[in-house]
Design an enzyme around this catalytic site. Structure first.
Site, mmCIF file in Angstrom:
data_model
loop_
_atom_site.group_PDB
_atom_site.id
_atom_site.type_symbol
_atom_site.label_atom_id
_atom_site.label_comp_id
_atom_site.label_asym_id
_atom_site.label_seq_id
_atom_site.Cartn_x
_atom_site.Cartn_y
_atom_site.Cartn_z
ATOM 1 N N GLU A 271 0.784 -1.234 0.000
ATOM 2 C CA GLU A 271 0.000 0.000 0.000
ATOM 3 C C GLU A 271 0.820 1.290 0.000
ATOM 4 O O GLU A 271 0.336 2.319 0.492
ATOM 5 C CB GLU A 271 -0.908 -0.007 1.232
ATOM 6 C CG GLU A 271 -0.179 0.155 2.590
ATOM 7 C CD GLU A 271 0.136 -1.152 3.314
ATOM 8 O OE1 GLU A 271 0.258 -2.195 2.645
ATOM 9 O OE2 GLU A 271 0.286 -1.122 4.554
ATOM 10 N N HIS A 304 -8.385 -3.515 -0.462
ATOM 11 C CA HIS A 304 -7.576 -3.557 0.759
ATOM 12 C C HIS A 304 -6.445 -2.525 0.704
ATOM 13 O O HIS A 304 -6.272 -1.722 1.625
ATOM 14 C CB HIS A 304 -7.012 -4.973 0.938
ATOM 15 C CG HIS A 304 -6.155 -5.146 2.140
ATOM 16 N ND1 HIS A 304 -6.620 -5.675 3.322
ATOM 17 C CD2 HIS A 304 -4.843 -4.852 2.366
ATOM 18 C CE1 HIS A 304 -5.651 -5.709 4.213
ATOM 19 N NE2 HIS A 304 -4.548 -5.212 3.658
ATOM 20 N N GLU A 305 -5.683 -2.548 -0.377
ATOM 21 C CA GLU A 305 -4.534 -1.626 -0.457
ATOM 22 C C GLU A 305 -5.028 -0.179 -0.530
ATOM 23 O O GLU A 305 -4.450 0.714 0.080
ATOM 24 C CB GLU A 305 -3.647 -1.941 -1.666
ATOM 25 C CG GLU A 305 -3.155 -3.378 -1.755
ATOM 26 C CD GLU A 305 -2.539 -3.923 -0.485
ATOM 27 O OE1 GLU A 305 -1.965 -3.150 0.300
ATOM 28 O OE2 GLU A 305 -2.641 -5.153 -0.259
HETATM 29 N N1 B3K Z 1 1.230 -4.331 4.109
HETATM 30 C C1 B3K Z 1 1.566 -5.294 3.087
HETATM 31 C C2 B3K Z 1 2.275 -6.488 3.612
HETATM 32 C C3 B3K Z 1 3.720 -6.293 3.806
HETATM 33 C C4 B3K Z 1 4.385 -7.576 4.196
HETATM 34 C C5 B3K Z 1 5.816 -7.371 4.581
HETATM 35 N N2 B3K Z 1 6.483 -8.610 4.892
HETATM 36 C C6 B3K Z 1 0.370 -5.726 2.307
HETATM 37 C C7 B3K Z 1 -0.926 -5.542 2.964
HETATM 38 O O1 B3K Z 1 -1.226 -6.095 3.997
HETATM 39 O O2 B3K Z 1 -1.707 -4.788 2.473
HETATM 40 ZN ZN ZN Z 2 -2.802 -4.819 4.512
#
Ligand code: B3K
Ligand code: ZN
Length: 882
Positions: A271, A304-305
């Site tokens: 994100e 989600h993102e």
């Molecule tokens: N925030 C990222 C995930 C990052 C993972 C790092 N090992 C995707 C998400 O949850 O939207």
């Molecule tokens: Zn996330």
């Protein structure tokens, strides 16, 4: 120094950084082997911090080639540098100062896919959680928020596109074949949200006007030629933006929002502020290449993102222990979005299936940890289904406890109070406590106590008093590091159904707090009395899966069938059918082990056949009902000494019995649910396909002839139907000539499309039986497999280990030894990927003795290998110990 030294981080050690970072200016001169990064960082010492304290910056495998303080070289005795850290002494006492750091990095040889790396000729970054320190020395922690300016310089011919976070400032040619672009992100952000993408990509463009009239340019970048496949993602993005305005009152805040699809990525997507980077699997779709599940995943992950822009980016985490603050909440938001876009009941069933399949085993095994952990060695190992999915369930329970209006007020308060801050779970919960006046301290145990609570229920009806009594007990099992537990605040939604299917309305409910149909279970043991109940009611407990618990409630199959027929909550209907099925499957497993015939209760057959044929129910729901508990579900229910072969055989026989009994209904459905027009990916059409394919599955279960499925494969005009037919062929008729021919035809047709080849690999890797391992080994030698690409590795090795219970858990232990060798090999390149796949062994202790001892030996072999990454060594040690 960090995890390489085996350091353990503790929540209680949190202290704010000594230095405040005001501004970041980055200049990248991109080169595959030799990228130069100049970072200019403006700091000042936080009020009250001892002037003798040095500034310590994080690094990871870095080489420094320049260092200045306010434009003057820093003498050797004023700094210490290693690949892991940079320490600066003799800094100004309170005035701001500028540190300039030059590092040299080699994106091309970065196989960990953390920091700046290359994928398919494109430069790309991944910084969460601690990848930014692989780019430059930095206070790489989420509570250090700063405003970034980014200048990117690269060869213009090979790298025409230069992107970073925020708004585009400008760019130009440099006269030497190179060009530059500058970006400015006005929103203070932590380093984990930094992103840079540079390369040669195609683009799909659109725009969105926010509720308050801001015009936002939308761009999705994909490999040249794949632009048409980004249309669905673009549509999902616009729907997400509108939904967040309408439901959460959240608007987008930059002039541009970009998504880039890349083919080498360790997870689903990221994100980064204004510049999301996606695994191309979650962007690209068309009917030819994507299944209905792919479409649903794309919609959910795009949302989600995007939703992270508020829950994660504008309001971020104080430290990584608070990861669920952004992840649990954002999963909850994307679940609600999908529920609104599709069918709420069907979405809820899918969520609960996923939660039980992935999170419940985690919570019941050696890797169990609280939704908010209080200790970690390697933070990358905490991007777990507990943090994400259980974290979402905890948010959902807050909404259930408060009701929609107070929940909304709590969210509004959270956004208003904490915008621009890095906060904690306590800050989040306090907003809901404040708007509702409720004490949420006992409820907060959901964040700190690991383990799935077990609720045991029993009921008695007193006709003379017209009273129904429900006894409820709760127990939270011990988990690693938490031998004893406190009782939790569990919101249990309940319905009492009368004989005619209507719902009883109690005059009074005593012995517990009740709000609407929610019972607030707060003690270890509580007796609830409902008075004014005219006849013996049938109880429907944990409607909508209001709490993520295991429920022990012995109800006669006839009562469950009553719930399955009459509940107003469709989720509860599905849950009731499952509750009828499970004892059959467990008893069947015992029968197989004892060499007895498997018997199948008539109630189960009737409930399934009735649901399948009920034209008043939506097809997607009927398809969900027909999907019996998986082999993994049955293993979890049995709990110990499990024999995957016996489970497989028992389930096969139960399915065959249903297939025989419902033959006519299934045959009719295969006809009736045929598409009535060209393919569209909407939920309703997908539901018809799902029901048709479920019916086809039952037909095949009762057949000895592969020809009808081979015909279905040949006739399929979309990937959902094609892949389902291929799966049925492989799983039911692995040795048939038709199956080989279908696999070859599929391979030939899609050999240039890696994402589709992943499906071809997965189908074969999940084909049950002891022969799977040789098949997987063979496929590793196939030219289409690529051990360096995470999607390929997950499709083949990941599917084998996670989704092939009989093949992976071969009684001779070969599956485990194979996995150990693969883990060590992958770990040398990509530790995160290796650690993730290794978690497939997390339930090894529940296996019967022979398999368990083979699994232990394989785990020890991994544990004893030299040069393990912190990621893998953390997982293997916890799995062996717990
Ligand atoms: N925030 C990222 C995930 C990052 C993972 C790092 N090992 C995707 C998400 O949850 O939207
Ligand atoms: Zn996330």
């Amino acid at each position: 120094m960090r995890t390489e030294t085996g350091q353990i981080f503790h929540l209680e050690d949190y202290a704010p950084a000594d230095f405040v970072l005001e501004r970041v200016d980055l200049t990248f001169e991109l080169d595959p082997k030799d990228t130069k990064v100049e970072a200019r960082l403006i700091f000042h010492r936080r009020d009250g911090v001892d002037p003798a304290r040095p500034l310590v910056l994080d690094g990871d495998e870095l080489t420094m080639t320049g260092l200045m303080l306010d434009q003057v070289d820093i003498p050797a005795n004023d700094h210490d540098v290693t690949p892991q850290s940079l320490t600066l002494r003799n800094l100004p006492e309170s005035a701001p100062f500028e540190v300039t750091i030059v590092t040299q990095i080699a994106p091309e040889s970065n196989t960990k896919l953390m920091g700046l790396y290359r994928t398919n000729g494109v430069y790309c970054t991944q910084c969460e959680a601690e990848g930014f320190r692989r780019i430059t020395y930095f206070p790489d922690r989420p509570d250090v928020l700063a405003v970034y300016t980014v200048n990117i310089i690269a060869d213009k011919a090979t790298t025409p596109l230069l992107l970073s976070n925020g708004n585009y400032l400008g760019g130009a040619g440099m006269g030497d074949g190179r060009h530059f672009a500058a970006w400015f992100d006005p929103h203070p952000k932590p380093s984990y949200l930094f992103a840079l993408v540079a390369g040669d990509l195609g683009v799909v463009e659109d725009s969105f006007t926010t509720a308050s009239g801001r015009e936002v340019a939308l761009k999705i970048y994909v490999e040249h030629g794949k632009e048409p496949r980004a249309a669905y993602a673009m549509d999902a993005l616009k729907r997400s933006m509108r939904w967040d305005e309408e439901v959460f009152g959240r608007e987008y805040d930059l002039d541009i929002f970009m998504i880039v699809a890349v083919s080498d990525f360790n997870m689903g997507a990221m994100e980064n502020k204004g510049l999301n980077v996606f695994n191309d699997k979650y962007v690209l779709a068309d009917p030819e290449t994507a299944t209905d599940q792919d479409y649903a995943n794309i919609e959910a992950i795009i949302a989600h993102e995007y939703f992270h822009n508020w829950t994660g980016n504008r309001i971020t985490c104080r430290d990584w222990f608070q990861l669920c603050l952004k992840e649990g909440l954002t999963v909850y938001r994307d679940h609600e979005f999908s529920a609104d876009q599709r069918s709420r009941a069907v979405k809820r069933i899918a969520e609960v299936r996923h939660l039980k399949a992935e999170q419940f085993p985690e919570d019941a095994g050696p890797l169990a940890h609280p939704v908010r952990p209080d200790t970690y060695r390697e933070i990358n190992n905490f991007y777990t289904t507990t943090v994400y999915e259980k974290g979402s369930e905890v948010t959902r329970m807050i909404a259930t406890l408060l009701g929609p209006d107070l929940f909304k007020r709590g969210m509004d308060l959270y956004f208003e109070r904490h915008d621009g801050q890095a906060v904690t779970i306590e800050d989040f919960v306090a907003c809901f406590a404040e708007v509702s006046g409720r004490d949420l301290s006992q409820f907060s145990l959901w964040y700190t106590q690991a383990g799935t609570p077990l609720v045991t229920a029993s009921g008695t009806y007193d006709a003379a008093r017209q009273a129904f009594t429900l006894s409820l007990e709760q127990m939270v099992p011990p988990t690693p590091g938490q031998p004893t537990k406190e009782p939790m605040h569990i919101p249990l939604r309940v319905g009492l159904l009368l004989e005619d299917g209507s719902e009883a309305k109690a005059q009074r409910i005593d012995g517990i707090e009740a709000t609407g149909d929610v019972l607030h279970l707060t003690e270890r043991s509580q007796t609830v009395t409902f008075t004014g109940i005219a006849s013996r009611p049938v109880v429907s407990l944990n409607r909508g899966f209001s709490a993520p618990i295991n429920l022990h409630f012995e109800q006669p199959p006839a009562d469950l069938a009553h719930v399955a027929l009459h509940e107003s909550d469709l989720f509860a209907r599905w849950q009731a059918v499952n509750a009828i099925a499970m004892p059959n499957l467990v008893a069947g497993t015992a029968a197989v082990a004892a060499g007895r015939p498997v018997e199948c209760d008539a109630t189960l057959i009737e409930a399934l056949v009735a649901a399948a044929g009920d034209a008043g129910l939506e097809p997607a729901f009927r398809a969900q009902t027909l999907a019996l508990p998986s082999e993994a579900d049955i293993a979890r229910e049995i709990g110990r000494d499990t024999d995957p072969d016996a489970i497989h055989e028992a389930r096969r026989q139960v399915v065959a019995a249903v297939a025989r009994a419902g033959h006519a209904v299934f045959a009719r459905l295969v006809d009736e649910m045929r598409a009535d027009g060209p393919f569209t990916p909407d939920a309703q059409s997908a539901g018809r396909r799902a029901l048709r394919n479920a019916a086809l599955g039952y037909r095949v279960a009762a057949e000895e002839d592969p020809a009808p499925v081979a015909d279905a494969f040949a006739a399929a005009d979309n990937m959902t139907d094609r892949l389902q037919a291929l799966t049925l062929l492989c799983h039911r008729f692995p040795e048939a000539a038709e199956t080989g021919a279908a696999l070859d035809a599929f391979r030939r047709r899609f050999e240039t499309d890696a994402l589709v080849i992943d499906k071809w690999l997965s189908v074969q890797a999940s084909t049950p039986g002891a022969g799977a391992l040789e098949r997987v080994r063979g496929l590793m030698g196939d030219g289409l497999f690529n051990a360096n690409n995470p999607n390929r590795v997950r499709a083949l090795i990941g599917t084998f280990a996670f989704s092939n219970p009989t093949g992976f858990n071969r009684a001779d232990g070969e599956g485990y030894r194979f996995l150990a060798a693969q883990i060590l090999d992958i770990d040398g390149r990509n530790p995160q990927l290796a650690a993730r796949i290794l978690t497939s062994l997390r339930s090894w202790r529940a296996l019967e003795e022979t398999r368990a001892s083979h699994a232990r030996a394989a785990l020890r072999q991994i544990a004893q290998a030299p040069r393990l990454s912190p990621d893998v060594s953390d997982i293997v040690e916890r799995i062996l110990k717990g």
